[in-house]
Design an enzyme around this catalytic site. Structure first.
Site, PDB file in Angstrom:
ATOM      1  N   CYS A 161    -103.394 -45.886  46.828  1.00 48.93           N
ATOM      2  CA  CYS A 161    -103.327 -44.419  46.851  1.00 48.93           C
ATOM      3  C   CYS A 161    -101.927 -43.883  46.588  1.00 48.93           C
ATOM      4  CB  CYS A 161    -103.827 -43.889  48.193  1.00 48.93           C
ATOM      5  SG  CYS A 161    -105.551 -44.246  48.528  1.00 48.93           S
TER       6      CYS A 161
ATOM      7  N   GLN B 299    -111.254 -48.815  54.065  1.00 49.55           N
ATOM      8  CA  GLN B 299    -110.624 -47.546  54.426  1.00 49.55           C
ATOM      9  C   GLN B 299    -111.464 -46.782  55.444  1.00 49.55           C
ATOM     10  OE1 GLN B 299    -110.463 -44.719  51.170  1.00 49.55           O
ATOM     11  NE2 GLN B 299    -112.230 -45.640  50.166  1.00 49.55           N
TER      12      GLN B 299
ATOM     13  N   ARG C 236    -113.987 -25.156  48.628  1.00 46.38           N
ATOM     14  CA  ARG C 236    -115.178 -24.342  48.815  1.00 46.38           C
ATOM     15  C   ARG C 236    -115.159 -23.751  50.226  1.00 46.38           C
ATOM     16  NH1 ARG C 236    -116.126 -29.656  48.610  1.00 46.38           N
ATOM     17  NH2 ARG C 236    -117.237 -30.714  50.300  1.00 46.38           N
TER      18      ARG C 236
ATOM     19  N   SER D 117    -111.347 -37.383  51.964  1.00 48.82           N
ATOM     20  CA  SER D 117    -110.903 -36.851  50.676  1.00 48.82           C
ATOM     21  C   SER D 117    -112.005 -36.932  49.638  1.00 48.82           C
ATOM     22  CB  SER D 117    -109.671 -37.619  50.198  1.00 48.82           C
ATOM     23  OG  SER D 117    -109.958 -39.002  50.132  1.00 48.82           O
TER      24      SER D 117
ATOM     25  N   HIS E 220    -108.720 -36.166  45.687  1.00 48.52           N
ATOM     26  CA  HIS E 220    -107.808 -37.309  45.761  1.00 48.52           C
ATOM     27  C   HIS E 220    -108.031 -38.243  44.572  1.00 48.52           C
ATOM     28  CE1 HIS E 220    -105.449 -40.580  47.112  1.00 48.52           C
ATOM     29  NE2 HIS E 220    -106.237 -41.083  48.055  1.00 48.52           N
TER      30      HIS E 220
ATOM     31  N   CYS F 250    -100.860 -42.519  53.104  1.00 48.00           N
ATOM     32  CA  CYS F 250    -101.348 -43.860  53.427  1.00 48.00           C
ATOM     33  C   CYS F 250    -101.816 -44.538  52.148  1.00 48.00           C
ATOM     34  CB  CYS F 250    -102.474 -43.791  54.444  1.00 48.00           C
ATOM     35  SG  CYS F 250    -103.916 -42.836  53.917  1.00 48.00           S
TER      36      CYS F 250
ATOM     37  N   GLY G   1    -103.649 -48.429  50.483  1.00 45.95           N
ATOM     38  CA  GLY G   1    -104.346 -49.676  50.729  1.00 45.95           C
ATOM     39  C   GLY G   1    -103.387 -50.796  51.078  1.00 45.95           C
TER      40      GLY G   1
END
Length: 384
Positions: A89, A157, A212, A237, A338, A368, A370
């Site tokens: 990420c 995750q 939204r 995300s 994301h 954060c 992986g």
């Protein structure tokens, strides 16, 4: 040691999975903000030293060094090489770090850094899934050394997010309240036209597709992502498609090409934590950065921490005690999306614009990643 400056930063809108950007090749996705940025900076593209992009699942349209492909698709000089990196990420943020390190070391003067990811075309985990029929259900299968150290613990995750919720006592209600606020802030930013300065329209899309109006009643009806967990799709995300790029320049390049730097990179670092919990490293990484710089969390006018899951930010908040009015001021990944390899650069682009719009001085970014990792970047806005 040379200073490293941010000269410009642009991004695409963030598209929802299977949304307006889904059918756009990743090279074309990155080429749009890249081409616009090269035009705005105004330096002959032969003068650039390199382009570094973050991208994971580097297969299919994202294979064969997508950074180089995107550079050429944007009309850049054939003389400039590209490098594609994978720090999960944090890939886009690490690309910025590598660019800054090259400039600070004096081995480069002008580098493009950023990230790109089309998660609609190349779903998350595709690179691993192609090996499942060959006996590798996950990246750790078959590694005796890994098994000796971590046994058969679940590496996920989703599992990590729930471990964090349990450890820091985060409830589903708190996570949903945080998610609702992320959408509220993102919608307010869109309505105020905040993102217009940083977004290059693409595929008929001018705004991020994710935000939204939050509905707390519907949130409460959603099934959790893990049995007995607190997270649902509403507090995680969004899967997304996007690209973001920045120009990083040395003092020499600023003077030689008459550039106007918008920010100085004040600090870069990365730390890691438990790979099983996976998502807790921003806590350690932020503390490390504060210790190295002598700064306090109160010194920052704006902070971006990636909203991979609500528990990531809420646990970080409990440990660091920031003013949450300064954190993810315009919403985060729960609302905005994301696009894994691009998110680090998207966050930095938004952080820069936030400091400029709010007349702030210092900004901090962390996320954060992986493997239980996290980057921290601190920038100082400069008066033009």
């Amino acid at each position: 040691m040379s200073e490293a400056y941010i000269v410009d930063a642009l991004r695409t809108p963030v598209g929802r999975r299977n949304g307006a950007l889904a059918d756009i090749h990743s090279a074309d996705l990155a080429a749009v903000p890249l081409s616009a940025m090269l035009d705005r900076v105004g330096v002959d593209t032969t003068e650039y030293d390199e382009i570094i992009l973050g991208c994971i699942d580097q297969i299919g349209p994202q294979s064969f060094d997508i950074a180089r492909t995107a550079w050429l698709a944007a009309g850049g000089s054939e003389a400039v090489p590209g490098t594609t990196i994978d720090r999960q990420c944090g890939s886009g943020q690490q690309a910025i770090h590598y660019a800054a390190q090259a400039v600070m070391s004096g081995t480069a003067d002008l580098v493009v850094a950023g990230g790109v990811q089309n998660m609609s075309t190349v779903p998350l985990g595709t690179a691993n899934s192609i090996m499942k029929d060959q006996g590798y259900p996950n990246p750790f299968a078959g590694s005796k050394a890994w098994a000796d150290r971590y046994g058969d613990q679940t590496i996920s995750q989703f599992h990590g997010a729930e471990m964090m919720a349990n450890r820091w006592g985060i409830t589903r209600e708190q996570a949903e309240a945080f998610a609702a606020e992320s959408h509220r802030r993102a919608i307010a930013a869109q309505e105020a036209g905040f993102f217009a300065e940083e977004i290059m329209p693409l595929g008929g899309l001018r705004d991020d597709e994710g935000p939204r109006t939050p509905n707390r009643a519907k949130m409460r009806e959603l099934q959790t992502l893990r049995p007995h967990g607190i997270h649902t799709a509403a507090t995680a995300s969004q899967i997304s498609d996007a690209a973001a790029v920045l120009t990083i320049a040395s003092e020499r390049a600023v003077k030689e090409y008459g550039l106007v730097p918008r920010a100085r990179i004040h600090h870069i670092s990365a730390r890691a934590d438990d790979p099983v919990m996976m998502l807790s490293a921003p806590i350690r990484a932020t503390r490390h950065a504060l210790e190295r710089t002598g700064m306090e969390i109160e010194d920052f006018d704006a902070i971006e921490i990636n909203e991979a899951f609500a528990s990531v930010v809420l646990s970080w908040e409990k440990e660091l005690r920031p003013d949450m009015a300064k954190v993810n001021i315009h919403g985060g990944a729960i609302a905005l999306g994301h696009p894994i390899g691009a998110t680090g650069a998207r966050l930095m682009t938004t952080l820069l614009h936030t400091l400029e719009n709010n007349d702030g001085r210092y900004g901090l970014q962390t996320m954060c990643e992986g493997g239980g990792q996290a980057n921290v970047t601190i920038i100082e806005r400069l008066d033009s």
